[in-house]
Structure formats: structure tokens, C-alpha cells
Design an enzyme around this catalytic site. Structure first.
Site: not given
Length: 381
Positions: A63, A66, A123, A225
């Protein structure tokens, strides 16, 4: 006994001396041991890397992807192609996307701003795909935008195939590339970076907490993140700002969420404790004026196109020196921003940074009379 008395007297005398009289230039300790497949710590303002391991090894970003998805979205917002109040129609593909979810529903229309928060804070893989399809028509086309931005930013070891970061043999990055991306996002879109410090977000009656544990553990941390898949392990890009200095840490392939938070904070603390950053001179500041021959002007101011900052071990600022490496002669025409040499920064006897020395204004070719005069003048040099 006499020797013992002398040693006590010396110690007492040393305590009375000013600190500069007894200071010792101690070496900077090594970075803490990090339980990760790869990591990198850098100073945001200078870009100097302070610690790294396997920083250029290809890894699954999970992730962390992202961050790039958000970068493309923010770029669309900045260019006016997208608005926060725009409504996005949720496709069945977005709704069915596996993994972490914002819990959007197929056929519903959702504001871009809500989807961004769902992607960043919760997320949400579903939110990422919905944004990608809205912007580019398909996730595959959106991935082309992601790769174009990666190339522009200099992420030479990265390739993206999807918006959420789902496993794919052709979907990969490195700790260094992710650090480049995080730096660019904070630098280019400060107006949107605020979402990365948001503790929670509620959508469709479902409240979800930000997965970045450091936000609650250290008030100086404001992003960025987390990421996880079985193959990628537990990953975290963290950033903190203390006393005007910002650090960015990337850890990838850690064994569990506790380790990724603990080791990320260890890297950040190491950077702040043992290093200091100085802006030596701002962008476009004339550092020297050079003689230019056969031009419409005789003098050319030169400097750096960007702010020049350097990160060094604490307590060594007085050992910094700079010098300009410039051509022996300079002839028109010269374009504004054209590199004509280098600015070299040294710490003690070691060169630690080189920056292009650029022309701060344009100098066109002079007229025939000016060129003739300069030809004659050069004969007498």
C-alpha cells in the site's frame, strides 16, 4: 596519593573551563540496527541520505503504492482537471477490489475528497481503484500515469501496474524510490499533505483509524503511509518535523507492525539527534559575477537554481566551506538557467555535495562592435 590529588585538581579545573576549551570532535555513531529487508533515512530539505540498507533492491511496495496514486490525484487537482467536490460513480470492479476497504458501494456516487481520505487514512483499495477509474477511465491507463510520474521524478527502479498496490510480478519499487516519491509529495502538494496526519475517518457509518501508529506515539510525526502484504511484509514511510527540520524514513519488509513502527521511530530519532541541516544560500541568489565576452552585457550573475541545503553531523557547521568551479573564460550567448560550472560544498577536507552553478539571467550575443572590442581586449589579457 599525590597523583590522585593531581587528577582531582585537573578534573576540577576542566569543569571551570569554557566548553570550547575541552570539546572533542566525536565521530557520529552508526545508525541503529533495523530489522527490515531494506530502509533509507533522508533529510527532506537537503535530500542527504543519512542511513540506508538495500536501498536500491527491488521490493513489493504494497500500500505504499497509494503514495503514488495520491500524487497523481493531487496533480490532477492542481491542474484543474479534478475537483474535491466532484462525484465519482463506483464501479463493480472498485467495489469488489480485495484487501483493505473504505466500504464504498457499487453504483453510489462519492465525493473525490471522501475517496481521498478513504484511500489515505483507511488505506482503502476500493477507494484507490474508484479514483483511478474516474481520472483515467481504467486502472490500467491510470497505471500509465503513475509510471510517467515515476519516470519524471527519477524513480528509476519502480514500475506500477495497479492503484492500490496489490501483488503483481511487474509491480515493484525500492526504499530509495519510495523516499523520492514521499519527498515529492510533501514538497509539491503541502495543501493536501495534511490528510496524512488525520487520526481517523468515518464513511458509511464505519470509523477506521489511521494505520500509522507513530501518529499517536510521537507528536512530531505527521505521515505518511503503511503497507502490508504477505510477500511485501510490513512497510512504513514515516515523516516527522522537529524545530524546522524534517526527516523521512522508509522501512520495507519488516516482520510485524510493532517492528515497523519501532524501527521507523529509531531512524527518525537518530537523524534528529545526530544531524543538523543548514540552508547555505537561497535559490537565485547571485554568488559571484563573472566576466562574459562578446555578449550584450559584460557581467553575468551566477548562483543556484534551487535552495542549497546540506545536512551534516551536529557541531561541525564551522567546518563547512564552499567554492565555485567555473570556466576560465565565458562567451555569449548564455541562457538563463544554463549550467556553466559547479558549486562545491566541503566538510573539512572532504567534498560532500556538488550543485550546478547556473546563469541567473540571459546574455545574448552582442553586436558587431561589442564583439570586436572584446576580441581586442582579450589580446591584452
Amino acid at each position: 596519593m599525590k597523583a590522585l590529588i593531581h587528577s582531582y585538581l585537573f578534573a576540577a579545573f576542566a569543569l571551570l573551563l569554557p566548553t570550547w576549551a575541552v570539546a572533542v570532535d566525536l565521530p557520529t555513531p552508526e545508525a541503529p540496527k533495523i530489522e527490515a529487508g531494506g530502509y533509507l533515512l533522508l533529510d527532506f530539505q537537503s535530500g542527504n541520505v543519512l542511513a540506508q540498507f538495500n536501498a536500491d533492491e527491488r521490493m513489493e511496495p504494497a500500500s505504499l503504492t497509494k503514495i503514488m496514486t495520491a500524487y497523481v490525484v493531487f496533480n490532477e487537482l492542481s491542474e484543474g482537471n479534478l475537483k474535491l467536490d466532484d462525484e465519482v460513480l463506483v464501479s463493480e470492479k472498485a467495489w469488489r477490489t480485495s484487501g483493505s476497504k473504505m466500504f464504498i458501494e457499487v453504483g453510489k456516487r462519492i465525493r473525490v475528497e471522501d475517496l481521498i481520505q478513504g484511500m489515505i487514512i483507511q488505506s482503502g483499495n476500493d477507494a484507490s481503484v474508484a479514483l483511478a477509474e474516474h481520472i483515467a477511465g481504467s486502472e490500467m491507463t491510470f497505471a500509465e500515469l503513475m509510471n510517467a510520474q515515476a519516470k519524471r521524478l527519477g524513480m528509476i527502479h519502480s514500475h506500477f501496474t495497479n492503484a492500490p498496490g496489490l501483488p503483481n510480478p511487474n509491480h515493484y519499487s525500492t526504499p530509495r524510490d519510495i523516499a523520492i516519491l514521499a519527498t515529492a509529495l510533501i514538497r509539491d502538494f503541502p495543501q493536501y499533505y495534511r490528510w496524512y496526519s488525520q487520526a481517523e475517518f468515518t464513511y458509511n457509518g464505519i470509523k477506521q483509524q489511521n494505520r500509522n501508529r507513530l501518529l499517536s506515539q510521537d507528536p512530531s510525526v505527521d505521515g505518511v503511509k503503511t503497507g502490508f502484504t504477505d510477500a511485501a511484509g510490513y512497510c512504513l514511510v514515516s515523516s516527522a518535523k522537529r524545530d524546522g527540520q524534517r526527516m523521512i524514513a522508509v522501512v520495507m519488509k519488516t516482520p510485524n507492525p510493532t517492528v515497523r513502527a519501532r524501527d521507523s521511530l529509531a531512524l527518525l530519532n537518530y537523524g534528529f539527534r545526530f544531524f543538523e541541516t543548514h540552508v547555505l544560500f537561497p535559490a537565485q541568489k547571485p554568488l559571484e559575477t563573472l566576466r562574459i565576452w562578446k555578449g550584450s552585457m559584460k557581467a553575468l550573475p551566477v548562483g543556484s537554481a534551487t535552495d542549497v541545503a546540506v545536512t551534516i553531523p551536529r557541531g561541525r557547521y564551522d567546518q563547512l566551506t564552499t567554492r565555485l568551479e567555473k570556466p576560465a573564460e565565458l562567451f555569449a550567448p548564455v541562457a538563463a538557467g544554463e549550467a556553466i560550472g559547479e558549486i562545491v560544498i566541503a566538510l573539512g577536507e572532504q567534498d560532500i555535495k556538488r550543485i550546478p552553478l547556473v546563469a541567473l539571467q540571459e546574455v545574448t550575443l552582442g553586436g558587431i562592435w561589442r564583439r570586436m572590442i572584446d576580441t581586442v581586449l582579450r589580446w591584452f589579457q
